[in-house]
Write a protein that holds these residues in place. Structure first.
Motif, PDB file in Angstrom:
ATOM      1  N   ASN A 316       0.842  -1.196   0.000  1.00  0.00           N
ATOM      2  CA  ASN A 316       0.000   0.000   0.000  1.00  0.00           C
ATOM      3  C   ASN A 316       0.882   1.254   0.000  1.00  0.00           C
ATOM      4  O   ASN A 316       1.190   1.826   1.036  1.00  0.00           O
ATOM      5  CB  ASN A 316      -0.916  -0.007   1.221  1.00  0.00           C
ATOM      6  N   TYR A 317       1.278   1.684  -1.208  1.00  0.00           N
ATOM      7  CA  TYR A 317       2.198   2.816  -1.339  1.00  0.00           C
ATOM      8  C   TYR A 317       1.481   4.149  -1.086  1.00  0.00           C
ATOM      9  O   TYR A 317       0.314   4.322  -1.420  1.00  0.00           O
ATOM     10  CB  TYR A 317       2.798   2.849  -2.748  1.00  0.00           C
ATOM     11  N   ARG A 318       2.239   5.084  -0.521  1.00  0.00           N
ATOM     12  CA  ARG A 318       1.760   6.459  -0.368  1.00  0.00           C
ATOM     13  C   ARG A 318       2.575   7.439  -1.201  1.00  0.00           C
ATOM     14  O   ARG A 318       2.045   8.420  -1.702  1.00  0.00           O
ATOM     15  CB  ARG A 318       1.803   6.858   1.115  1.00  0.00           C
ATOM     16  N   ALA A 319       3.864   7.171  -1.314  1.00  0.00           N
ATOM     17  CA  ALA A 319       4.725   8.045  -2.134  1.00  0.00           C
ATOM     18  C   ALA A 319       4.310   7.949  -3.602  1.00  0.00           C
ATOM     19  O   ALA A 319       3.804   6.926  -4.059  1.00  0.00           O
ATOM     20  CB  ALA A 319       6.187   7.643  -1.969  1.00  0.00           C
ATOM     21  N   ARG A 320       4.566   9.016  -4.370  1.00  0.00           N
ATOM     22  CA  ARG A 320       4.137   9.061  -5.765  1.00  0.00           C
ATOM     23  C   ARG A 320       5.296   8.889  -6.751  1.00  0.00           C
ATOM     24  O   ARG A 320       5.067   8.670  -7.927  1.00  0.00           O
ATOM     25  CB  ARG A 320       3.428  10.391  -6.055  1.00  0.00           C
ATOM     26  N   ARG A 325       8.794   5.521  -3.489  1.00  0.00           N
ATOM     27  CA  ARG A 325       8.055   4.287  -3.233  1.00  0.00           C
ATOM     28  C   ARG A 325       8.996   3.146  -2.854  1.00  0.00           C
ATOM     29  O   ARG A 325       8.684   2.316  -1.990  1.00  0.00           O
ATOM     30  CB  ARG A 325       7.221   3.929  -4.465  1.00  0.00           C
ATOM     31  N   GLU A 328      10.061   3.796   0.655  1.00  0.00           N
ATOM     32  CA  GLU A 328       8.939   3.518   1.551  1.00  0.00           C
ATOM     33  C   GLU A 328       8.768   2.009   1.752  1.00  0.00           C
ATOM     34  O   GLU A 328       8.547   1.538   2.872  1.00  0.00           O
ATOM     35  CB  GLU A 328       7.662   4.113   0.946  1.00  0.00           C
ATOM     36  N   TYR A 329       8.899   1.272   0.673  1.00  0.00           N
ATOM     37  CA  TYR A 329       8.739  -0.178   0.752  1.00  0.00           C
ATOM     38  C   TYR A 329       9.821  -0.797   1.648  1.00  0.00           C
ATOM     39  O   TYR A 329       9.532  -1.624   2.522  1.00  0.00           O
ATOM     40  CB  TYR A 329       8.807  -0.791  -0.647  1.00  0.00           C
ATOM     41  N   ARG A 332       9.198  -0.019   5.332  1.00  0.00           N
ATOM     42  CA  ARG A 332       8.101  -0.789   5.927  1.00  0.00           C
ATOM     43  C   ARG A 332       8.456  -2.261   6.091  1.00  0.00           C
ATOM     44  O   ARG A 332       7.998  -2.916   7.017  1.00  0.00           O
ATOM     45  CB  ARG A 332       6.850  -0.646   5.058  1.00  0.00           C
TER      46      ARG A 332
END
Length: 392
Positions: A316-320, A325, A328-329, A332
């Motif tokens: 469930n990515y938030r960065a664009r 991303r 972020e991955y 997490r």
């Protein structure tokens, strides 16, 4: 899309499941090399013994070298199943003596539905037990020479040579966010169990609940590291035995409630198509071919490559941006969310003070020891700069 070689495999599997006469295989008419490749696929799908025994019964000629290898595999599978059946009976006797209710799961119930002993390979025996007696069971198993693996969030695993492997479940499913509905239903299954006649502590699921658990387990693997064609074969044998007596109206409602309707329809439709009484034309829709192709690629136990693909795709990515991303991955995965801790390390979920130390250990272990972590990182870094449209 599935290949002609894979279609040959499905045709051979059909013959083995339905125990068709040798003339059926003569019509397929593959050469020795095609037969050898077909059995390589059968090994990957844990179905070599099923097909081999059909060849033996119908006196279908095999290349001599391949025949010796298959006979050895079948002897091992037969010996293993008989050993496990005998050992399981001893364990059940102990549970009866101690007043511990227990319920056999999955392969234990499906193996007897296959044509003969040794034709349905099972890597372990899964048993649902009274959670109040887990320590009693552990002491008994260790006294019998079993080595207990570290507990997962739902079962204790016990191993002993030459080939004993039991998983004692105190619940059926991990309580993950995406499987919460299925877990909520199946982890509260005990009041719905039926006591087996003439045994005070042996229980069984209703056919509908067994089918739901079977599907939830299959879908869990399918969405994770992948799973193979054997689940389609299992579906055929189970529904052949119990399907006509199941309450399909009630079952349909539960499948929707548990988020399993689409998966169940796919696997049941393919089972009906592959093992119908009338000879199928093996003409599949695009969606069915994609489903089968994925199962062929997965093999019976999945793969690190598919697991990494699915993990990256479903995140469930938030960065664009692509770089954002990826960062972020990685962050997490190094420090997962609460669902992960609750499922995999309930002790740390309860006593969070130990999490920072474990995160450091996890990072070092993943970098130097985990094949999956390296595959995951390779796939992530090999992606383009922009995010994959499937993840948006």
């Amino acid at each position: 899309m599935i290949t002609e070689e894979q279609k040959l495999y499905l045709k051979s599997l059909r013959g083995a499941v339905l125990r068709l006469p040798a003339s059926y295989f003569d019509e397929i008419n593959p050469g020795d090399e095609a037969v050898s490749r077909m059995f390589r696929t059968a090994y990957a799908q844990s179905q070599a013994e099923l097909i081999y025994t059909w060849f033996l019964e119908e006196k279908i000629v095999l290349p001599e070298k391949l025949k010796g290898q298959l006979q050895l595999s079948y002897d091992h599978a037969l010996h293993r199943e008989l050993l496990m059946n005998t050992e399981r009976a001893r364990i059940f006797d102990f549970m009866d003596e101690q007043g511990i209710w227990h319920c056999p799961l999955k392969g234990i119930q499906i193996q007897p539905l296959y044509p003969s002993v040794g034709t349905r390979y099972a890597s372990d025996n899964d048993i649902l037990v009274d959670p109040e007696y887990c320590q009693t069971i552990r002491r008994y198993m260790e006294k019998r020479g079993y080595k207990a693996s570290p507990s997962s969030g739902k079962h204790d695993s016990y191993l002993k040579n030459p080939s004993y492997h039991f998983e004692m479940h105190w619940r059926l499913m991990d309580e993950t966010e995406e499987e919460d509905a299925a877990a909520s239903y199946l982890n509260r299954i005990f009041p719905k169990l039926h006591r087996v006649e003439n045994n005070k502590f042996l229980y069984e699921m209703t056919p509908e609940d067994f089918y739901l658990h079977f599907l939830a387990h299959a879908d869990h693997h399918y969405q994770g590291s992948g799973t193979g064609i054997r689940y389609i074969t299992d579906t055929y044998f189970y529904l052949k035995e119990y399907g006509k007596d199941m309450d399909w109206e009630k079952l349909g409602e539960l499948l929707k409630q548990l988020g399993l309707s689409e998966f169940e329809e796919r696997i049941r439709t393919l089972s009906d198509k592959l093992f119908a009484d009338e000879i199928p034309v093996f003409d599949f829709s695009k969606e069915e071919e994609e489903f089968l192709s994925y199962m062929f690629r997965s093999g019976s136990h999945g793969s690190d490559q598919i697991s990494a693909e699915n993990s990256i795709r479903k995140f469930n990515y938030r960065a664009r941006t692509g770089i954002g991303r990826k960062a972020e991955y990685i962050a997490r995965r190094v420090v997962p969310d609460r669902w992960w801790w609750k499922t995999n390390y309930p002790f740390l979920y309860k006593y969070k003070i130990g999490i920072p130390f474990f995160v450091v250990f996890r990072l070092v272990r993943g970098t130097f020891c985990s094949v999956f972590a390296r595959e995951e990182l390779r796939q992530l870094l090999s992606r383009g700069k922009e995010p994959d449209e499937r993840d948006l």
